[in-house]
Design an enzyme around this catalytic site. Structure first.
Site, mmCIF file in Angstrom:
data_model
loop_
_atom_site.group_PDB
_atom_site.id
_atom_site.type_symbol
_atom_site.label_atom_id
_atom_site.label_comp_id
_atom_site.label_asym_id
_atom_site.label_seq_id
_atom_site.Cartn_x
_atom_site.Cartn_y
_atom_site.Cartn_z
ATOM 1 N N ASP A 1 54.866 42.136 22.565
ATOM 2 C CA ASP A 1 54.994 43.166 23.597
ATOM 3 C C ASP A 1 56.115 44.148 23.274
ATOM 4 O O ASP A 1 55.972 45.363 23.469
ATOM 5 C CB ASP A 1 55.255 42.524 24.966
ATOM 6 C CG ASP A 1 54.033 41.814 25.511
ATOM 7 O OD1 ASP A 1 52.943 41.986 24.943
ATOM 8 O OD2 ASP A 1 54.175 41.079 26.515
ATOM 9 N N GLU B 1 25.781 38.143 37.078
ATOM 10 C CA GLU B 1 27.172 38.567 36.956
ATOM 11 C C GLU B 1 27.925 38.258 38.251
ATOM 12 O O GLU B 1 27.325 38.193 39.324
ATOM 13 C CB GLU B 1 27.257 40.084 36.705
ATOM 14 C CG GLU B 1 26.431 40.577 35.551
ATOM 15 C CD GLU B 1 26.298 42.093 35.553
ATOM 16 O OE1 GLU B 1 25.579 42.610 34.693
ATOM 17 O OE2 GLU B 1 26.896 42.747 36.434
ATOM 18 N N LYS C 1 29.919 39.154 41.503
ATOM 19 C CA LYS C 1 29.972 40.330 42.374
ATOM 20 C C LYS C 1 31.443 40.589 42.708
ATOM 21 O O LYS C 1 32.019 39.957 43.583
ATOM 22 C CB LYS C 1 29.159 40.118 43.646
ATOM 23 C CG LYS C 1 29.086 41.345 44.553
ATOM 24 C CD LYS C 1 28.204 41.079 45.770
ATOM 25 C CE LYS C 1 28.120 42.301 46.661
ATOM 26 N NZ LYS C 1 29.432 42.656 47.248
ATOM 27 N N LYS D 1 20.361 40.751 38.175
ATOM 28 C CA LYS D 1 19.778 42.012 37.735
ATOM 29 C C LYS D 1 18.633 41.769 36.755
ATOM 30 O O LYS D 1 18.743 40.912 35.870
ATOM 31 C CB LYS D 1 20.826 42.892 37.039
ATOM 32 C CG LYS D 1 22.028 43.259 37.881
ATOM 33 C CD LYS D 1 23.012 44.068 37.043
ATOM 34 C CE LYS D 1 24.240 44.448 37.829
ATOM 35 N NZ LYS D 1 25.227 45.186 36.985
ATOM 36 N N LYS E 1 25.133 36.402 48.089
ATOM 37 C CA LYS E 1 26.506 36.381 48.572
ATOM 38 C C LYS E 1 27.003 34.970 48.862
ATOM 39 O O LYS E 1 26.224 34.053 49.107
ATOM 40 C CB LYS E 1 26.633 37.252 49.826
ATOM 41 C CG LYS E 1 26.303 38.726 49.579
ATOM 42 C CD LYS E 1 26.437 39.537 50.852
ATOM 43 C CE LYS E 1 26.128 41.005 50.600
ATOM 44 N NZ LYS E 1 26.232 41.801 51.858
ATOM 45 N N CYS F 1 69.644 34.392 48.579
ATOM 46 C CA CYS F 1 68.692 35.406 49.040
ATOM 47 C C CYS F 1 68.004 36.048 47.841
ATOM 48 O O CYS F 1 68.683 36.474 46.891
ATOM 49 C CB CYS F 1 69.431 36.467 49.852
ATOM 50 S SG CYS F 1 68.420 37.900 50.295
ATOM 51 N N CYS G 1 72.722 43.567 52.181
ATOM 52 C CA CYS G 1 71.403 43.108 51.733
ATOM 53 C C CYS G 1 70.385 44.211 51.987
ATOM 54 O O CYS G 1 70.219 44.664 53.128
ATOM 55 C CB CYS G 1 71.013 41.838 52.498
ATOM 56 S SG CYS G 1 69.363 41.227 52.093
#
EC number: 6.5.1.2
Length: 693
Positions: free
Chosen positions: A60, A137, A139, A311, A335, A426, A448
């Protein structure tokens, strides 16, 4: 798997690239142009490797060095180009999106969660075109968009809109890493593809965690986060948010493949990212089995899906099946049932309130609770977490009462060891977190950042100094713009800076500054309440003002003699200790001192007066002559009346000074509340023997 371009040996920035570049000033324009082209070619290939193949060949930080070098050369030699990878870092904000027509209609998909409807779809397909293979595929539950490439370059990206036309969000789309600026390989001269922009679930949870810890409202689910991001007017905002894209269909192309599966196989060669969860089946039973397996795998995916899409594979069969006005007849969405009430905890975020109270919030896999999709639930406090023995990874039952934040009711399946423990410090300011009975508090106070925004909001609220025009939205805007880094900064705002903000103008800026200026000499009770001292609201602040008379006397007791506070009505040992701790904090003490450089709290008149105005309620707006608005409020309170910050049906008078806010006037007219100016107000007091001076 596609390999690096065959000309890789000619590009030094593909494998083991050098990052020790010669100084820019030593390059000729021709040398710079050649290096820029090589860098662009290499970075596009590295992007494809990273986003499409999931097989990067450089680290990276090496990629970052190449990217920075490219940007440096483009700036130094004026070599910017629309297709350059550097366009992915955003650009100047725009005023509005242009509406454009799609290359081909982006229709919806007919769907159902019933198996019988899927089989009926299959029967219709076989009746009209015979036996077919189906491509199955996921959804995706994201934002569908059209991406148009001409001669390999990204020409435009458009939201689905109404299916016929949508918003041109090309500048935003260029900031998404998995959207190639240029295609790879042997691509069609013209290509319009449909893709789904989404926010990965792990990135969504992390982004929500950051929003919660900044004191902002989290998004309800990844789809809402994606939709809200892709339509930002500032591409730089989009670039900071973790969006990705899957491509899943060809809308139009100069060279079409014979089948859908062949298109999907070509997508990675062109640099278009596809999911590895696609399968081809030869009958409807295979499609139904695919759906059941995806339902089981749903929680393991790093992207949200709400079903599968079945499909027809063959393109000629697709054309023969045709389409209705709303959807293509070659596809069907099978679904999933909505998740209901029971869901796993993905993470726990720590929310810091105005007074420093720490509230742990469970980040959930989005779940339907009472018809509302929720992705967070309160865990209340450390004691309740321990009682319920709840932790990250556990499956829990979520309940929702009214409009309040949902809460975790119980653990349904214990998948972790032990219960969640709050951090020692914190997450916003790194100050220690301390327990107070069942509660926990950040000790950072006004130092803060999480408490800062809420502190400013409270300072300006009805329970504080009642600064009209400074609500949650405007305070967030001023903080984000860098104009407010402390409460004291309110008094150093400049009209020019305010007027340049989105949604502001000269008049609104002047009104706000007048409102702030009118509160430079507030009544002591209002000032004490506005500081946001734990447990010191308007009622307790009034009692403290009545007892001590001046801010100096109150502060001396708070810092050096907290036991004296205990003799005040509404103040016991616990409240007195919290007040003492507030002023013992160096950060809080410094913040209060900064405010006092701009503000002079008035000596309290609450200890004297009478009951001449008993039973009346006043609301004030705008600035008065001769006295501050705060002094006027304290005067009526000293004589038995109530002074509130908002108009309601119980209000007796709205007193209007110079540069008044519009909201209170509108509320007064709506509730038939008498509106009086300063002269009428003074006359009203004089009739009762009260002198405002």
């Amino acid at each position: 798997m596609p390999i690096v371009d065959e000309n890789a040996e000619d590009n030094p920035y593909l494998r083991d690239p050098p990052t020790d570049f010669e100084p820019v000033e030593e390059l000729s324009p021709e040398e710079a142009r050649e290096q820029v082209e090589l860098l662009r070619e290499a970075i596009r290939e590295h992007d494809r490797r990273y986003y499409v193949e999931n097989d990067p060949i450089i680290a990276d930080r090496t990629y970052d060095a190449l990217f920075s070098r490219l940007r440096e050369l483009e700036d130094a030699f004026d070599l910017d180009h629309p297709d350059s990878p550097t366009r992915s870092v955003g650009g100047e904000p725009i005023e509005e999106f242009e509406t454009v027509e799609h290359v081909a209609p982006m229709l919806s998909i007919e769907g159902s969660g019933d198996e019988a409807d899927v089989r009926e779809f299959d029967e219709r397909v076989r009746r009209e075109v015979g036996s077919v293979d189906y491509v199955c595929e996921p959804k995706f539950d994201g934002v569908s968009m059209e991406f148009v490439y001409e001669d390999g370059g990204l020409e435009r990206a458009v939201t689905r809109g109404d299916g016929r036309e949508g918003d041109d969000v090309t500048r935003n789309a260029r900031t998404i890493g998995s959207v190639p600026q240029r295609l790879h390989g042997d691509y069609p001269d013209f290509l319009a593809v449909r893709g789904e922009v989404y926010m990965p679930k792990d990135a969504f949870q992390e982004y929500n965690r950051e929003r919660i810890e900044r004191g902002e409202d989290p998004f309800a689910n990844p789809r809402n986060a994606t939709a809200g991001t892709i339509r930002q007017l500032d591409p730089a905002v989009v670039a900071e948010r973790p969006l990705e894209v899957f491509y899943f269909d060809v809308l139009e192309a100069s060279d079409l493949e014979e089948s859908h599966r062949a298109e999907l196989e070509r997508f990675p060669e062109w640099g278009l990212r596809v999911t590895d969860r696609v399968e081809v089946v030869d009958d409807v039973d295979g499609a139904i089995d695919y759906r059941e397996r995806m339902l089981e795998a749903r929680d393991d995916l790093d992207f949200e899906i709400d079903g599968v899409v079945i499909k027809v594979d063959d393109r000629d069969a697709r054309e023969e099946l045709g389409r209705t006005a709303r959807h293509d007849r070659y596809a069907f969405a099978y679904k999933f049932p909505a998740r209901a009430e029971v869901t796993p905890i993905v993470d726990v975020a720590v929310q810091i309130g105005r007074t420093g109270r720490v509230t742990p919030v469970a980040l959930l896999e989005p779940v339907d609770v009472g018809g509302v999709t929720v992705s967070r639930a309160s865990l209340h406090n450390p004691e309740e977490i321990a009682e319920k023995n709840v932790n990250v990874g556990d499956t829990v039952r979520v309940q929702r009462a009214g409009d309040v934040i949902p809460y975790v009711e119980e653990v349904v399946e214990k998948e972790s060891e032990g219960h969640y423990e709050l951090p020692d410090h914190c997450p916003v300011c790194d100050s220690p977190i301390e327990r107070d009975g069942p509660m926990a508090f950040c000790t950072g106070g006004l130092a803060c950042d999480a408490q800062l925004r809420r502190s400013i909001e409270y300072y300006a609220s009805d329970d504080g100094l009642d600064l009209e025009g400074l609500g949650e939205k405007s305070v967030r805007q001023l903080v984000d713009a860098g104009l407010l880094e402390s409460v004291a900064d309110l008094y150093e705002l400049e009209r020019e800076d305010l007027a340049e903000l989105e949604g502001w103008g000269e008049k609104s800026a002047e009104n706000l500054l007048a409102e702030i200026d009118s509160a430079r000499e507030p009544p002591l009770a209002d000032f004490l309440s506005a500081l946001g001292i734990p447990h010191v609201g308007p009622t307790t602040a009034r009692e403290l003002a009545r007892e001590f008379g001046t801010f100096e006397a109150f502060r001396e007791a708070a810092e050096d003699d907290p036991e004296r506070l205990e003799g005040v009505d509404d103040v016991g040992e616990t409240v007195a200790e919290r007040i003492h701790e507030f002023f013992a904090s160096e950060a809080n003490a410094a913040a209060v001192d900064d405010v006092l450089e701009h503000v002079s709290p008035q000596e309290s008149a609450l200890a004297s007066g009478g009951d001449e105005l008993e039973g009346l309620t006043f609301v004030f707006t705008g600035s008065l002559e001769g006295v501050t608005r705060g002094e006027a409020q304290e005067t009526v309170e000293a004589h038995g009346a109530n002074a509130t910050g908002s108009v309601s049906g119980n209000t007796d008078y709205l007193v209007v000074g110079d540069n008044p806010g519009r909201t209170k006037r509108d509320d007064a007219e709506e509730n038939d509340v008498p509106i009086v100016d300063e002269d009428e107000f003074r006359d009203l007091l004089a009739e009762r023997g009260i002198d405002l001076e």
